[in-house]
Write a protein that holds these residues in place. Structure first.
Motif, PDB file in Angstrom:
ATOM      1  N   ILE B 194     -14.325  56.782 102.011  1.00  0.00           N
ATOM      2  CA  ILE B 194     -15.013  58.007 102.117  1.00  0.00           C
ATOM      3  C   ILE B 194     -16.965  58.193 101.293  1.00  0.00           C
ATOM      4  N   ASP B 195     -16.106  58.335 100.763  1.00  0.00           N
ATOM      5  CA  ASP B 195     -18.123  58.493  99.823  1.00  0.00           C
ATOM      6  C   ASP B 195     -17.008  58.006  97.881  1.00  0.00           C
ATOM      7  N   SER B 196     -17.799  57.047  97.504  1.00  0.00           N
ATOM      8  CA  SER B 196     -18.117  56.684  96.395  1.00  0.00           C
ATOM      9  C   SER B 196     -18.025  57.811  95.115  1.00  0.00           C
ATOM     10  N   ALA B 197     -18.712  58.821  95.323  1.00  0.00           N
ATOM     11  CA  ALA B 197     -18.838  59.668  94.684  1.00  0.00           C
ATOM     12  C   ALA B 197     -17.458  60.863  93.956  1.00  0.00           C
ATOM     13  N   ILE B 198     -16.721  60.502  94.721  1.00  0.00           N
ATOM     14  CA  ILE B 198     -15.655  61.464  94.491  1.00  0.00           C
ATOM     15  C   ILE B 198     -15.122  60.592  93.330  1.00  0.00           C
ATOM     16  N   GLU B 199     -14.116  61.779  92.769  1.00  0.00           N
ATOM     17  CA  GLU B 199     -13.023  61.459  90.964  1.00  0.00           C
ATOM     18  C   GLU B 199     -11.627  61.441  92.040  1.00  0.00           C
ATOM     19  N   LEU B 200     -11.004  60.833  90.760  1.00  0.00           N
ATOM     20  CA  LEU B 200      -9.616  61.020  90.940  1.00  0.00           C
ATOM     21  C   LEU B 200      -9.187  62.083  89.987  1.00  0.00           C
ATOM     22  N   ASP B 201      -8.216  62.511  89.665  1.00  0.00           N
ATOM     23  CA  ASP B 201      -7.733  63.646  88.154  1.00  0.00           C
ATOM     24  C   ASP B 201      -6.008  62.818  88.570  1.00  0.00           C
ATOM     25  N   PHE B 202      -5.793  61.867  87.364  1.00  0.00           N
ATOM     26  CA  PHE B 202      -3.875  61.237  87.916  1.00  0.00           C
ATOM     27  C   PHE B 202      -3.554  61.470  86.831  1.00  0.00           C
ATOM     28  N   ARG B 203      -2.727  62.324  87.063  1.00  0.00           N
ATOM     29  CA  ARG B 203      -2.014  62.925  85.568  1.00  0.00           C
ATOM     30  C   ARG B 203      -0.211  62.725  86.012  1.00  0.00           C
ATOM     31  N   VAL B 204       0.560  62.622  84.731  1.00  0.00           N
ATOM     32  CA  VAL B 204       1.835  61.817  84.800  1.00  0.00           C
ATOM     33  C   VAL B 204       3.177  63.137  83.977  1.00  0.00           C
ATOM     34  N   ILE B 205       4.406  63.457  84.540  1.00  0.00           N
ATOM     35  CA  ILE B 205       4.491  64.517  84.624  1.00  0.00           C
ATOM     36  C   ILE B 205       5.464  63.723  83.152  1.00  0.00           C
ATOM     37  N   GLY B 206       5.694  63.419  83.133  1.00  0.00           N
ATOM     38  CA  GLY B 206       7.373  62.699  81.740  1.00  0.00           C
ATOM     39  C   GLY B 206       8.691  62.412  82.451  1.00  0.00           C
ATOM     40  N   ASN B 207       9.252  62.964  84.257  1.00  0.00           N
ATOM     41  CA  ASN B 207      10.125  62.761  84.280  1.00  0.00           C
ATOM     42  C   ASN B 207       9.981  63.337  85.940  1.00  0.00           C
ATOM     43  N   TRP B 208      11.266  63.627  86.669  1.00  0.00           N
ATOM     44  CA  TRP B 208      11.293  63.499  88.088  1.00  0.00           C
ATOM     45  C   TRP B 208      11.855  64.486  88.493  1.00  0.00           C
ATOM     46  N   TYR B 209      12.363  65.590  87.452  1.00  0.00           N
ATOM     47  CA  TYR B 209      12.834  67.053  88.155  1.00  0.00           C
ATOM     48  C   TYR B 209      11.824  67.826  87.578  1.00  0.00           C
ATOM     49  N   ASP B 210      11.088  67.789  86.094  1.00  0.00           N
ATOM     50  CA  ASP B 210      10.501  69.376  85.495  1.00  0.00           C
ATOM     51  C   ASP B 210       9.834  69.636  86.367  1.00  0.00           C
TER      52      ASP B 210
END
Lengths: 272, 346, 505, 354
Positions: B194-210
């Motif tokens: 869509i637009d190459s200027a868009i950025e990604l913010d990727f984060r990890v919780i560390g588990n599947w329930y918190d």
């Protein structure tokens, strides 16, 4: 950041207050985690059935209180090893919840609420924090019960010589801590409007750590909860900037506590 | 110097007694007529896992239709125990097919097959391998993530007025190979489309329930400018929804229809038709047309992964402009006229 | 309020030794009555009965208003009986005020402590009796005297009329004791009935109006203090033991002064406010038996611990064979040739749940192995040998707790003697032994000394000290008050010194 | 006679506890299982029905024997090791790391070195707690738990991060070379020669405790520390050594699981070995030989739940619930005491009647 930390720390602090009073009464309360989880579950179920927040909190306090009764009976009445029985409470809660959930919903998994979620503003959070810390501080300091709790932990024989059974005080305090954990659990699950197996996510352990780091005094415990909350939001924010392996972050509370414990012991030994 | 306690002398006869007592109860005679028999092995627990529930449901529906029997066994979260449990299932020698779903299952089943070469396995979400004796079926996560990425890009573009930051989020429960190799790259490819200027913010919780932590992470991401977050975090997804609701922003659901969870907040949803795949594969297996070691790969064109664009909530809350652009991309992928360049695959 | 005790008896265990034997006493209002007696005379049992923590087998006691139901602490409390313990309990986590009112807090409503009211009440009592204590200070910082005062404050707060003071000066400095006496007089003026339990005759005569002497569970005499002489009381307390006649030790000729072996130089030990031991100087030479006696609370245990290396002194030095051993632990002392038979035989002298063999080999198992592996057969053989030499009952594999007290003592003694030590520290060796085993033990010690071993005998039993020792030292209030050759002393002098009535070196 | 009653009472108390546990299992089973007859049958008889179940039960027996023995050693010296899980994990991880780093080692040599590495790693981890106790009187119960808890997360990081097997979809390290696999005794079950290792460990520990100098010293320290100090023994050493030994045996459990079963370190493989070891030891008391029957009971319990789950519709959660009930009741002193009293009473009556 601070505002966020304030909201985050409400359930943590309430559980820590439960841990604090049991610790002062001479009971190592490993079972906080399990009791929080029980409360979180009962709250969601009750709100789902009745639609009332108050019912949710009431159910949470009852459920966690019942777990606390089980804990106190097995550890005090049956004289089990307090660490082992506390652990047993943490082990027994998840399968119990899953089974009850299966009976009620046919599935042991996520329970979502359509309505009735709890929303605390920063100001309200601050109010609750001060209320619970202040209340515990007041009870410990200005009520007959407070004197009994403190003495049950340090000099149970003396308490007995004044005609009060230390085990009775300890049972009472365990049940009180259960009720507090119920409130804590209800806040966690009702804030999100959902119950997820394992939603307590180690808060009971951190609460216990906060009790130790806060020198077993209400306001310092509040402070150490605050520090945890800030650390937590910092690490959340840090994920967007730098990479810290999540598992390593998870190990910090353990190593921090052991360091605190060692320093505490060294100081005690020096004093002698 | 101490004698061994009496316990030993008591326990062994006691054990034997228990064995005899229960053993003497006898067991019902030989099975009558043998129908097609399926075992479903859940690597984890059913509760709280929509994909496993879908698989189980799919298998059971098709089995019921064709008069086959199904037995579901949950393996629990300790991966180290899965192998032992699958072995035990194979050792029963009563199951014509063992079905499971997880990229890690083929390697476990291959080991088991060394001892039970006649046992057939079908792994949905499997990881394929040539000259394999295990049937696998896998979904094209890259394509699904690409579609969702496009939608995320369109949403953030659409909210541009007075907003300089073009950012989308991705929250994962944990980092795992499919996340790093398929979903994240596919998602990125999508919004860059869509637009190459868009950025990604990727984060990890560390588990599947918190869920609390998920909520805190999402709140931080929304505050830093993400308009929409794709959440792949199991039970903790609900935390992201609650954060989005508070922030007045949006959530993208990944593997099942999520619009109803919070109408107006969950405004886009993908779907992995694990139930459909399960039904078809089981149907083939019962008919005897499932080839041993077949590896089926299914994407948007085949209809096993898709973007749900016909939900009432989607139509209600997503602006027409966005929907129109999205429609084009979806139909291109469904027809097969738009394909992704080759990338890492399983 | 007066107290009338009539015909109280109590046996431990039921049907066994009579700790109280038909005790009758009448205590008047506004008097201080001393109850004196040796250890085991039955004083504590009697006091515990009065406090309701022990139920008597027979007899009863009553105040002027009503009879007291025996065996119920609450009953005694209601009757107004309270005790200031020798080592008062307290809650280290509370303040003084909280400690005083714990369990009986004045309340506002049902839930809150009425602190103002509590403070007012306690301060009034303080003023009345001149008890100076900062109500806000935490209890963990108090010294023994202050803790005692706090317990007294609690009893007065509870409005107890009959106050029992159990060895109140045992852990006080002289200054502290003076303060206490002033307070006792004050309480007497207020009309309280006071029971004062003590070993220290000097104190007793200093402040008591009446004295009752107890021995073997019986009240021997109860008279006004000015009708009695200290010597008379001391003689009654100790008793004349004509029934047990020990041959006095005859030291072998030519061993009169062996080489000086072990020396204590200015040894002192401080615990909180009160000193437990001060400036102890002692010498012992080869083949000599030095008897150290005193009433147990005067520092005998502490001296035993220090000499055996279980506790290190705060000041002063210990020398053995010319080497400074002030900081040495038991392991080092043993290597140097010091053996030790403790008074606390069951907790320190043996491992109760281990076998006789395991207890016997504690000191020489290191010599019974091949390459670190213990040889059961040689252990068994050796154990059997020792058992027959010292005539110890039981099978080697049997748990030692099944043995009688005498046999246990023989196990310990034989183990220590087999090490062929240069010095033996032996404490209260004949506690719990019957007449015959006691005699056998004394002969054994005598023989050992004859072989040139130095023996440090700590015993609160005058007869034992007199029959065995070459030289005798008496410990009173943490210090040596008397030290002389056996031949220069008689039993009366020792008895008086133990009670703090005689000094001399 | 009195001793016999006590022993009998203890035994009866244990039986009653176990009975309560089984009863709970049966009650829950009757509530939650649809096919009650089958579930009951397979729960009780399942572990013995085929060689695979027997083999797996015996393998779980050998792992539990290691962990139970580890706790027993600590008990014997009157210290408490609550860090079993971390010690098993770290032990297994060190063994794996060594064999991955030096794949050229000969089979026997590699196995030997890996076992030593595992024991050392586990031993050191627990030994720290012992040292902290001896040096500063830090409660070893809490410190061993916290250290192990922290190390579990560090190990998780290593297993899923730097040491992870990129080609596998399981969260685990790379796989060790086939030369290092312990031979299996009843394939395809997991039973392998570490079974004999576990029995040998029990024998060795019994020999150590009852026939060596250090064993004697350790037992004396455990029985009565003051007595030991009085006798000139170095009591501090016997705070550290038993903790070290305990951790080392936990490490052996880790290396046995890695070399004999998984052939790599899988995330969380320790679960079910560490905590159950405490329960095994609480039943066995302080006698290393009693670990064998005790571990057998637990292995049976585990296998019973597992086979009932596979063969009948035994709910998954019930396994966890049974474990938790064991924990709740197993350390109770009153249950044992009450039965002891009861038996003394009955025997006394019978004696009087004669």
């Amino acid at each position: 950041m601070i505002g966020k930390a304030l909201i985050f720390m409400v359930p943590l602090l309430i559980a820590a207050m439960g841990g604090l009073i049991t610790e002062l009464a001479g009971v190592l309360n490993i079972a906080l985690e399990g009791m929080i989880l029980a409360g979180a579950f009962a709250a969601v179920v009750a709100v789902d059935l009745t639609g009332s927040l108050a019912a949710g909190f009431l159910a949470a306090m009852t459920a966690s209180g019942l777990m606390a009764v089980l804990f106190s009976v097995t550890s005090l009445r049956l004289k089990g090893n307090i660490f082992v029985t506390g652990l047993a409470i943490n082990l027994i809660t998840p399968p119990l919840i899953a089974m009850v959930s299966k009976l009620l919903y046919g599935s042991g998994g996520v329970i979502r609420l359509s309505s009735g979620t709890l929303n605390l503003s920063q100001a309200e959070s601050l109010l609750w924090l001060l209320f619970f810390t202040g209340a515990i501080w007041f009870v410990l300091r200005y009520t007959p019960l407070g004197l009994r709790i403190r003495t049950a932990g340090t000099d149970p024989d003396f308490l007995f010589s004044r005609g009060i059974k230390p085990a009775g005080i300890q049972s009472l305090v365990i049940i009180l801590s259960g009720i507090l954990c119920g409130i804590s659990g209800a806040m966690i699950s009702l804030k999100l409007g959902v119950f997820i197996p394992g939603i307590s996510a180690g808060k009971g352990w951190i609460a216990l750590v906060a009790v130790y780091l806060g020198f077993k005094k209400p306001f310092p415990v509040l402070l150490s909860c605050f520090i945890f909350a800030i650390a937590e939001s910092l690490s959340d924010a840090a994920q967007g900037i730098i990479e810290i392996p999540a598992n390593l972050i998870l190990s910090f509370p353990y190593f921090m506590t052991i360091t605190g414990l060692v320093l505490f012991s060294i100081a005690k030994k020096r004093k002698q | 110097m101490n004698r061994p306690p009496k316990i030993i002398q008591f326990l062994i006869p006691a054990l034997i007694a228990v064995l005899l007592l229960t053993g003497c109860g006898g067991k019902k005679g030989e099975e009558e007529k043998k129908s097609f028999s399926i075992a479903v092995f859940v690597p984890g627990v059913l509760a709280g896992s929509p994909t496993y529930e879908m698989m189980d449901k799919g298998v059971r529906m098709e089995a019921a239709r064709k008069g086959a029997t199904v037995k579901t066994v949950e393996g629990g979260f300790n991966q180290a125990e899965w192998s032992e449990k699958v072995t035990a299932l194979a050792a029963e020698k009563t199951y014509d097919l063992i079905v499971s779903s997880n990229p890690s299952m083929p390697e476990i089943c291959r080991e088991v097959q060394k001892y039970y070469p006649d046992q057939d396995f079908l792994i949905l979400e499997g990881s394929g391998k040539t000259d394999d004796q295990i049937s696998t079926f896998f979904f094209n996560h890259r394509e699904l993530a690409f579609l969702l990425g496009n939608f995320a890009g369109l949403i953030t573009e659409n909210r541009m007025e007075g907003n300089e930051i073009r950012k989308v989020g991705l929250i994962a429960g944990q980092e795992y190979p499919d996340m790093n190799n398929l979903i994240k790259p596919g998602f990125e490819m999508g919004f860059k489309n869509i637009d190459s200027a868009i950025e990604l913010d990727f984060r990890v919780i560390g588990n599947w329930y918190d869920a609390s932590k998920a909520s805190d992470l999402a709140t931080d991401m929304y505050a830093k400018g993400a308009d929409i977050i794709l959440t792949i975090a199991g039970g903790a997804n609900q935390g992201v929804v609650s954060a989005a609701k508070n922030a007045g922003k949006f959530v993208l659901w990944y593997d099942s229809n999520g619009y109803a969870i919070e109408p107006g907040v969950v405004i886009g949803s993908g779907v992995i038709r694990e139930d459909k795949a399960a039904m078809e594969m089981i149907s083939r297996a019962i008919d005897g047309t499932l080839l041993r070691g077949s590896a089926i790969k299914a994407g948007v064109k085949e209809g096993y992964v898709d973007f749900i664009d016909d939900d009432a909530n989607y139509l209600k809350f997503v602006p027409v402009a966005v929907r129109e652009k999205m429609d084009r991309i979806i139909s291109d992928m469904r027809s097969g006229s738009l394909t992704l360049p080759a990338g890492t695959e399983r | 309020m007066s107290l009338k005790i009539s015909g109280i008896s109590k046996s431990f265990p039921p049907g066994g030794v009579k700790a109280c034997d038909d005790v009758s006493l009448q205590l008047k209002c506004g008097t201080i009555t001393a109850i004196v007696g040796e250890n085991g005379a039955g004083k504590s049992t009697l006091m515990n009965i009065l406090c309701g923590t022990v139920t008597p087998d027979s007899g009863h006691f009553s105040t002027e208003s009503a009879p007291v139901v025996p065996g119920r602490p609450a009953g005694s409390a209601e009757a107004g009986i309270g005790m200031v313990h020798q080592h008062p309990m307290r809650s280290s986590s509370l303040t003084v005020l909280e400690n005083v009112i714990l369990g009986y807090e004045p309340r506002t409503g049902i839930f809150l402590t009425d602190r103002a009211e509590a403070r007012k009440k306690v301060m009034a009592i303080q003023e009345e009796y001149g008890i100076e204590l900062d109500l806000k200070s935490p209890c963990s910082e108090l010294n023994s005297l202050q803790i005692q005062n706090m317990e007294l404050l609690h009893l007065l707060y509870m409005n107890r009329k009959i106050l029992i003071f159990d060895e109140p000066t045992a852990s006080l400095t002289e200054m502290g004791a003076e303060h206490l006496f002033a307070r006792l007089k004050r309480l007497r003026e207020e009309g309280k009935t006071i029971i004062f339990i003590s070993h220290k005759l000097k104190e007793v005569f200093q402040i008591c109006d009446e004295i009752a002497v107890m021995r073997k569970g019986k009240i021997l005499i109860h008279k006004a203090a000015d009708e009695l002489k200290p010597e008379e009381v001391a003689a009654l307390m100790m008793g004349r033991r004509e029934d047990i006649n020990f041959p006095e030790r005859k030291r072998p000729e030519g061993r009169k002064h062996g080489k000086r072996l072990y020396r204590l130089q200015g040894v002192g030990y401080r615990k909180s406010e009160s000193r437990f031991l001060r400036n102890i100087n002692l010498n012992i030479g080869e083949g000599e038996i030095l008897g150290i006696t005193g009433i147990r609370e005067n520092g005998l245990e502490l001296l035993e611990d220090i000499m055996a290396g279980m506790v290190h002194p705060h000041e002063g030095k210990l020398h053995f064979n010319g080497r400074d051993v002030s900081r040495s632990g038991p392991a080092e002392l043993r290597r140097m040739g010091i053996s030790y038979v403790p008074a606390d035989r069951l907790n320190r002298g043996i491992s109760r749940d281990s076998s006789i063999a395991e207890n016997l080999i504690l000191l020489n198992y290191k010599r019974m192995h091949k390459m670190g592996i213990l040889i059961p057969s040689s252990i068994k053989k050796w154990t059997k040998e020792i058992q027959s030499t010292y005539s110890i009952d039981g099978e080697p594999q049997q748990p030692i707790r099944h043995l009688s007290g005498g046999n246990i003592q023989k196990v310990i003694l034989s183990r220590e003697l087999e090490e062929k030590p240069d010095l033996i520290i032996i404490s209260e060796p004949s506690w719990g032994l019957d007449f015959n085993s006691r005699n056998r033990l004394h002969r054994e010690l005598d023989r050992t000394a004859g072989r040139g071993t130095a023996i440090l005998l700590i015993s609160s039993d005058i007869d034992e000290i007199l029959s065995l020792s070459d030289r005798i030292a008496v410990l009173y209030n943490g210090a040596i008050v008397l030290e002389k050759e056996r031949t220069d002393l008689n039993r009366t002098q020792i008895g008086r010194a133990m009670l703090g009535l005689e000094t001399g070196r | 006679m009195k001793d016999k009653n006590r022993l009998f009472g203890r035994f009866a108390g244990t039986l009653i506890t176990l009975f309560a546990v089984f009863l709970t299992a049966v009650i829950f089973l009757l509530i939650f299982s649809k096919d009650k007859g089958d579930s009951l049958y397979y729960f009780f008889a399942g572990p013995f029905l085929n060689s695979l179940s027997i083999g797996n039960m015996l393998n779980s027996f050998s792992l539990l024997t290691f962990s139970g023995l580890a706790i027993t050693v600590a008990f014997r010296a009157d210290v408490f090791n609550l860090g079993g899980e971390g010690q098993i994990y770290i032990g297994g991880l060190f063994a794996t790391a060594l064999l991955l780093r030096y794949p050229e080692l000969s089979g026997g040599g590699g196995i030997f070195l890996a076992t030593v590495a595992a024991a050392t790693a586990g031993g050191l981890l627990a030994g720290i707690s012992g040292w902290l106790k001896a040096r500063w009187n830090v409660d070893e119960l809490i410190s061993s738990f916290l250290l192990s808890g922290g190390m579990i997360h560090v190990a998780d990081y290593l297993v899923t991060g730097p040491m992870s097997d990129r080609s596998s979809y399981l969260l685990m390290t790379g796989t060790i070379s086939e030369a290092f696999h312990l031979s299996h005794l009843m394939p395809p079950s997991n039973l392998n020669i570490s079974f004999f290792g576990a029995l040998a460990a029990v024998a060795a520990m019994t020999f150590f405790l009852y026939y060596t100098k250090q064993g004697y010293e350790l037992r004396i320290c455990g029985m009565n520390r003051e007595f030991a100090h009085y006798g000139g023994l170095n009591t501090k050493v016997y705070t550290i050594l038993p903790m070290f030994l305990s951790g080392a045996i936990m490490g052996l459990a880790g290396s046995s699981a890695v070399l004999g079963v998984h052939h790599s370190t899988i995330k969380g493989f320790y679960s079910g070995i560490g905590w159950n070891g405490i329960a095994v030891a609480l039943i066995a008391g302080t006698n290393p030989l009693a670990v064998i029957p005790s571990a057998l009971v637990f292995a049976y319990l585990n296998q019973a739940a597992s086979t009932a789950m596979i063969k009948a519709d035994f709910p998954f959660e019930l396994g966890g619930l049974i474990q938790a009930v064991v924990f709740l009741l197993i350390s109770s002193k009153i249950l044992a005491e009450k039965t002891e009293l009861l038996f003394t009473f009955i025997r006394g009556k019978r004696g009087a009647g004669k």
